[in-house]
Design a protein around this motif. Structure first.
Motif, PDB file in Angstrom:
ATOM      1  N   GLN A 164     -64.135  40.517  -2.797  1.00 56.41           N
ATOM      2  CA  GLN A 164     -64.275  40.214  -1.368  1.00 56.41           C
ATOM      3  C   GLN A 164     -63.284  39.134  -0.941  1.00 56.41           C
ATOM      4  N   LYS A 165     -63.096  38.126  -1.767  1.00 49.33           N
ATOM      5  CA  LYS A 165     -62.150  37.046  -1.453  1.00 49.33           C
ATOM      6  C   LYS A 165     -60.723  37.597  -1.385  1.00 49.33           C
ATOM      7  N   ILE A 166     -60.371  38.460  -2.328  1.00 52.64           N
ATOM      8  CA  ILE A 166     -59.035  39.065  -2.350  1.00 52.64           C
ATOM      9  C   ILE A 166     -58.814  39.888  -1.082  1.00 52.64           C
ATOM     10  N   THR A 167     -59.807  40.679  -0.699  1.00 54.09           N
ATOM     11  CA  THR A 167     -59.698  41.492   0.514  1.00 54.09           C
ATOM     12  C   THR A 167     -59.537  40.610   1.746  1.00 54.09           C
ATOM     13  N   ARG A 168     -60.344  39.540   1.833  1.00 51.48           N
ATOM     14  CA  ARG A 168     -60.249  38.647   2.988  1.00 51.48           C
ATOM     15  C   ARG A 168     -58.885  37.966   3.059  1.00 51.48           C
ATOM     16  N   ILE A 169     -58.377  37.519   1.923  1.00 51.38           N
ATOM     17  CA  ILE A 169     -57.055  36.889   1.894  1.00 51.38           C
ATOM     18  C   ILE A 169     -55.987  37.892   2.345  1.00 51.38           C
ATOM     19  N   ALA A 170     -56.084  39.132   1.868  1.00 48.63           N
ATOM     20  CA  ALA A 170     -55.104  40.164   2.258  1.00 48.63           C
ATOM     21  C   ALA A 170     -55.129  40.388   3.770  1.00 48.63           C
ATOM     22  N   TYR A 171     -56.311  40.466   4.354  1.00 48.53           N
ATOM     23  CA  TYR A 171     -56.416  40.639   5.804  1.00 48.53           C
ATOM     24  C   TYR A 171     -55.851  39.442   6.557  1.00 48.53           C
ATOM     25  N   GLU A 172     -56.120  38.243   6.083  1.00 49.50           N
ATOM     26  CA  GLU A 172     -55.574  37.041   6.722  1.00 49.50           C
ATOM     27  C   GLU A 172     -54.049  37.038   6.662  1.00 49.50           C
ATOM     28  N   ILE A 173     -53.504  37.404   5.503  1.00 50.13           N
ATOM     29  CA  ILE A 173     -52.041  37.467   5.361  1.00 50.13           C
ATOM     30  C   ILE A 173     -51.473  38.486   6.334  1.00 50.13           C
ATOM     31  N   TYR A 174     -52.115  39.642   6.437  1.00 52.68           N
ATOM     32  CA  TYR A 174     -51.674  40.679   7.374  1.00 52.68           C
ATOM     33  C   TYR A 174     -51.718  40.163   8.810  1.00 52.68           C
ATOM     34  N   GLU A 175     -52.809  39.523   9.200  1.00 54.92           N
ATOM     35  CA  GLU A 175     -52.943  39.010  10.567  1.00 54.92           C
ATOM     36  C   GLU A 175     -51.850  38.009  10.905  1.00 54.92           C
ATOM     37  N   ARG A 176     -51.532  37.123   9.970  1.00 54.80           N
ATOM     38  CA  ARG A 176     -50.528  36.083  10.241  1.00 54.80           C
ATOM     39  C   ARG A 176     -49.092  36.578  10.096  1.00 54.80           C
ATOM     40  N   ASN A 177     -48.926  37.746   9.461  1.00 58.46           N
ATOM     41  CA  ASN A 177     -47.574  38.248   9.202  1.00 58.46           C
ATOM     42  C   ASN A 177     -47.378  39.668   9.724  1.00 58.46           C
ATOM     43  N   VAL A 178     -48.154  40.048  10.730  1.00 55.05           N
ATOM     44  CA  VAL A 178     -48.131  41.424  11.234  1.00 55.05           C
ATOM     45  C   VAL A 178     -46.735  41.849  11.701  1.00 55.05           C
ATOM     46  N   GLN A 179     -45.920  40.912  12.128  1.00 59.04           N
ATOM     47  CA  GLN A 179     -44.578  41.226  12.629  1.00 59.04           C
ATOM     48  C   GLN A 179     -43.544  41.392  11.510  1.00 59.04           C
ATOM     49  N   GLU A 180     -43.909  41.066  10.282  1.00 59.00           N
ATOM     50  CA  GLU A 180     -42.966  41.118   9.166  1.00 59.00           C
ATOM     51  C   GLU A 180     -42.831  42.542   8.615  1.00 59.00           C
ATOM     52  N   GLU A 181     -41.635  42.881   8.194  1.00 59.35           N
ATOM     53  CA  GLU A 181     -41.404  44.183   7.551  1.00 59.35           C
ATOM     54  C   GLU A 181     -41.687  44.103   6.051  1.00 59.35           C
ATOM     55  N   THR A 182     -41.398  42.935   5.454  1.00 58.22           N
ATOM     56  CA  THR A 182     -41.539  42.758   4.016  1.00 58.22           C
ATOM     57  C   THR A 182     -42.122  41.383   3.709  1.00 58.22           C
ATOM     58  N   LEU A 183     -42.953  41.325   2.678  1.00 56.16           N
ATOM     59  CA  LEU A 183     -43.445  40.061   2.152  1.00 56.16           C
ATOM     60  C   LEU A 183     -43.165  40.017   0.657  1.00 56.16           C
ATOM     61  N   VAL A 184     -42.776  38.854   0.175  1.00 56.38           N
ATOM     62  CA  VAL A 184     -42.557  38.642  -1.248  1.00 56.38           C
ATOM     63  C   VAL A 184     -43.745  37.854  -1.784  1.00 56.38           C
ATOM     64  N   PHE A 185     -44.499  38.462  -2.701  1.00 58.84           N
ATOM     65  CA  PHE A 185     -45.595  37.767  -3.362  1.00 58.84           C
ATOM     66  C   PHE A 185     -45.057  37.182  -4.651  1.00 58.84           C
ATOM     67  N   ALA A 186     -45.113  35.859  -4.750  1.00 62.66           N
ATOM     68  CA  ALA A 186     -44.592  35.145  -5.913  1.00 62.66           C
ATOM     69  C   ALA A 186     -45.776  34.518  -6.645  1.00 62.66           C
ATOM     70  N   GLY A 187     -46.213  35.177  -7.718  1.00 65.82           N
ATOM     71  CA  GLY A 187     -47.367  34.704  -8.475  1.00 65.82           C
ATOM     72  C   GLY A 187     -46.953  33.802  -9.615  1.00 65.82           C
ATOM     73  N   LEU A 188     -47.632  32.670  -9.751  1.00 61.51           N
ATOM     74  CA  LEU A 188     -47.325  31.751 -10.836  1.00 61.51           C
ATOM     75  C   LEU A 188     -47.802  32.307 -12.168  1.00 61.51           C
ATOM     76  N   THR A 189     -47.079  31.984 -13.212  1.00 60.21           N
ATOM     77  CA  THR A 189     -47.369  32.401 -14.575  1.00 60.21           C
ATOM     78  C   THR A 189     -48.868  32.488 -14.834  1.00 60.21           C
ATOM     79  N   GLY A 190     -49.298  33.554 -15.469  1.00 58.38           N
ATOM     80  CA  GLY A 190     -50.709  33.696 -15.844  1.00 58.38           C
ATOM     81  C   GLY A 190     -51.532  34.340 -14.754  1.00 58.38           C
ATOM     82  N   MET A 191     -52.690  33.753 -14.478  1.00 55.44           N
ATOM     83  CA  MET A 191     -53.625  34.333 -13.511  1.00 55.44           C
ATOM     84  C   MET A 191     -53.074  34.324 -12.084  1.00 55.44           C
ATOM     85  N   GLY A 192     -52.162  33.426 -11.778  1.00 57.24           N
ATOM     86  CA  GLY A 192     -51.541  33.415 -10.448  1.00 57.24           C
ATOM     87  C   GLY A 192     -50.785  34.711 -10.193  1.00 57.24           C
ATOM     88  N   TYR A 193     -50.081  35.178 -11.211  1.00 59.64           N
ATOM     89  CA  TYR A 193     -49.334  36.437 -11.095  1.00 59.64           C
ATOM     90  C   TYR A 193     -50.291  37.622 -10.983  1.00 59.64           C
TER      91      TYR A 193
END
Length: 167
Positions: A16-45
């Protein structure tokens, strides 16, 4: 004597947290064509991959996923590498880690992106412990958790049984 672990988030809650974060990212970046997700080593990635996959399901935004290799126990400026060398000019970067403690690791992980003329950098974390010592504040937080510095958070993002424990 065994170490006592307290379950903070179960598998369903993490999804549920992952889904909510994804929706928030979409809402704040709706005008963007591309997003780069940069995950930190380990669980961040791993977390970055899960958020990116969820974003692909709910939006038309193109997503790229890279890994930021950093020594989380002793981060140093010259020793932060990206799995894809870039350039990241005019890109929106979402820097992702599982737990935000003091902000030191995330601050150092900005280095490769600050060398390019990125459009913006946002930070997403699953758990924010709020022990801020460096000027890094998450734009997207799954869960705020007040802890002592001596307590530890363990994040397991196993596909079948993801959990967050405090011990």
């Amino acid at each position: 004597m065994s170490e006592v672990k307290t379950l903070v988030l179960n598998h369903k809650q993490i999804q549920q947290k992952i889904t909510r974060i994804a929706y928030e990212i979409y809402e704040r970046n709706v005008q963007e064509e591309t997003l780069v997700f940069a995950g930190l080593t380990g669980m961040g990635y791993v977390l970055a991959g899960k958020i990116a996959e969820r974003l692909k399901e709910i939006s038309p935004i193109a997503v790229s996923l890279i890994r930021v290799d950093i020594d989380k126990t002793s981060p140093k400026i010259g020793e932060v590498y990206c799995s894809e060398p870039g350039p990241y000019t005019d890109k929106c970067v979402i820097l992702v880690d599982d737990v935000l403690n003091t902000g030191k690791t995330l601050a150092y992980s900005l280095f490769p992106f600050l060398q390019d003329n990125v459009k913006k950098i946002e930070v997403a974390v699953l758990v924010n412990r709020s022990h801020k010592l460096f000027p890094v504040t998450p734009d997207y937080t799954g869960y705020e958790l007040a802890t002592t510095l001596s307590e530890h958070i363990t994040v397991n993002l196993d596909p079948e049984n993801a959990t967050v424990h405090l011990h």
